[in-house]
Design an enzyme around this catalytic site. Structure first.
Site, PDB file in Angstrom:
ATOM      1  N   HIS A  60     -12.882   9.938  23.957  1.00  0.00           N
ATOM      2  CA  HIS A  60     -12.600  10.160  22.533  1.00  0.00           C
ATOM      3  C   HIS A  60     -12.221   8.852  21.850  1.00  0.00           C
ATOM      4  O   HIS A  60     -11.892   7.876  22.514  1.00  0.00           O
ATOM      5  CB  HIS A  60     -11.488  11.188  22.340  1.00  0.00           C
ATOM      6  CG  HIS A  60     -10.156  10.723  22.834  1.00  0.00           C
ATOM      7  ND1 HIS A  60      -9.831  10.699  24.167  1.00  0.00           N
ATOM      8  CD2 HIS A  60      -9.073  10.258  22.168  1.00  0.00           C
ATOM      9  CE1 HIS A  60      -8.594  10.233  24.304  1.00  0.00           C
ATOM     10  NE2 HIS A  60      -8.117   9.952  23.112  1.00  0.00           N
ATOM     11  N   HIS A  62      -9.857   7.400  18.471  1.00  0.00           N
ATOM     12  CA  HIS A  62      -8.922   7.586  17.364  1.00  0.00           C
ATOM     13  C   HIS A  62      -9.103   6.420  16.409  1.00  0.00           C
ATOM     14  O   HIS A  62      -9.157   5.265  16.841  1.00  0.00           O
ATOM     15  CB  HIS A  62      -7.460   7.548  17.845  1.00  0.00           C
ATOM     16  CG  HIS A  62      -7.037   8.748  18.606  1.00  0.00           C
ATOM     17  ND1 HIS A  62      -6.523   9.853  17.996  1.00  0.00           N
ATOM     18  CD2 HIS A  62      -7.042   9.006  19.929  1.00  0.00           C
ATOM     19  CE1 HIS A  62      -6.224  10.751  18.909  1.00  0.00           C
ATOM     20  NE2 HIS A  62      -6.532  10.257  20.099  1.00  0.00           N
ATOM     21  N   TYR A 122      10.164   7.409  -5.817  1.00  0.00           N
ATOM     22  CA  TYR A 122       9.179   6.698  -6.628  1.00  0.00           C
ATOM     23  C   TYR A 122       9.022   7.382  -7.988  1.00  0.00           C
ATOM     24  O   TYR A 122       9.041   6.727  -9.032  1.00  0.00           O
ATOM     25  CB  TYR A 122       7.836   6.648  -5.897  1.00  0.00           C
ATOM     26  CG  TYR A 122       6.726   6.079  -6.735  1.00  0.00           C
ATOM     27  CD1 TYR A 122       6.619   4.713  -6.941  1.00  0.00           C
ATOM     28  CD2 TYR A 122       5.790   6.915  -7.338  1.00  0.00           C
ATOM     29  CE1 TYR A 122       5.602   4.186  -7.722  1.00  0.00           C
ATOM     30  CE2 TYR A 122       4.768   6.401  -8.119  1.00  0.00           C
ATOM     31  CZ  TYR A 122       4.684   5.035  -8.299  1.00  0.00           C
ATOM     32  OH  TYR A 122       3.678   4.522  -9.083  1.00  0.00           O
ATOM     33  N   GLN A 126       9.995   5.917 -11.641  1.00  0.00           N
ATOM     34  CA  GLN A 126       8.996   5.819 -12.695  1.00  0.00           C
ATOM     35  C   GLN A 126       9.504   6.459 -13.983  1.00  0.00           C
ATOM     36  O   GLN A 126       9.307   5.922 -15.074  1.00  0.00           O
ATOM     37  CB  GLN A 126       7.682   6.497 -12.262  1.00  0.00           C
ATOM     38  CG  GLN A 126       6.885   5.711 -11.276  1.00  0.00           C
ATOM     39  CD  GLN A 126       6.474   4.352 -11.816  1.00  0.00           C
ATOM     40  OE1 GLN A 126       6.804   3.342 -11.221  1.00  0.00           O
ATOM     41  NE2 GLN A 126       5.781   4.298 -12.905  1.00  0.00           N
TER      42      GLN A 126
END
Length: 138
Positions: A60, A62, A122, A126
């Protein structure tokens, strides 16, 4: 222009993707492992996809990829699996099975998101910045 921005968009779309060879055969070893890594990096570079990290196991792969929002993940994966299989078979014809499929049909994908608390902070910051800017702007 920043590599993670489009004309009117800033983005951070990071995905964890796992691909496996057909029948989960243990085909990714020794020299082939290096070549598959090179092929995948080259194909990602052609489409301006940033490879954040990657790991190739015996059966496999990733990958952590930054894919722009204008590019559909499913379209890109079709391209990546299709072109990489052709390139692998060109270099290693002995791996061809009767139907020229190297990768299994599906793949795993998940988004790598932002921590909820970081996002809340955040947004809060803002809002405060907007309030301050509204006070300054006549």
């Amino acid at each position: 222009m920043d590599k993670n921005s489009l004309a009117h968009t800033r983005w951070d779309c990071t995905y964890h993707i796992v691909m496996v060879p057909k029948y989960r055969r243990k085909a990714l070893y020794k020299e082939l492992r290096k070549e598959v890594g090179e092929i995948l990096r080259k194909l990602c570079a052609f489409k301006d996809i940033e490879v954040v990290s990657g790991s190739i196991g015996v059966d496999h792969i990733h990958m952590c990829l930054k894919i722009p929002p204008k590019q559909a993940v499913s379209q890109f994966m079709g391209y990546l699996k299709g072109k990489s299989a052709l390139m692998i078979f060109d270099r290693h014809p002995e791996l061809k099975s009767g139907n020229r499929h190297f990768w299994a049909r599906g793949y795993y994908v998940s988004t790598i998101g932002v921590n909820k608390e970081a996002l809340k902070n955040y947004i809060r910051n803002q809002e405060e910045a907007d309030i301050i800017e509204d006070r300054i702007t006549p």
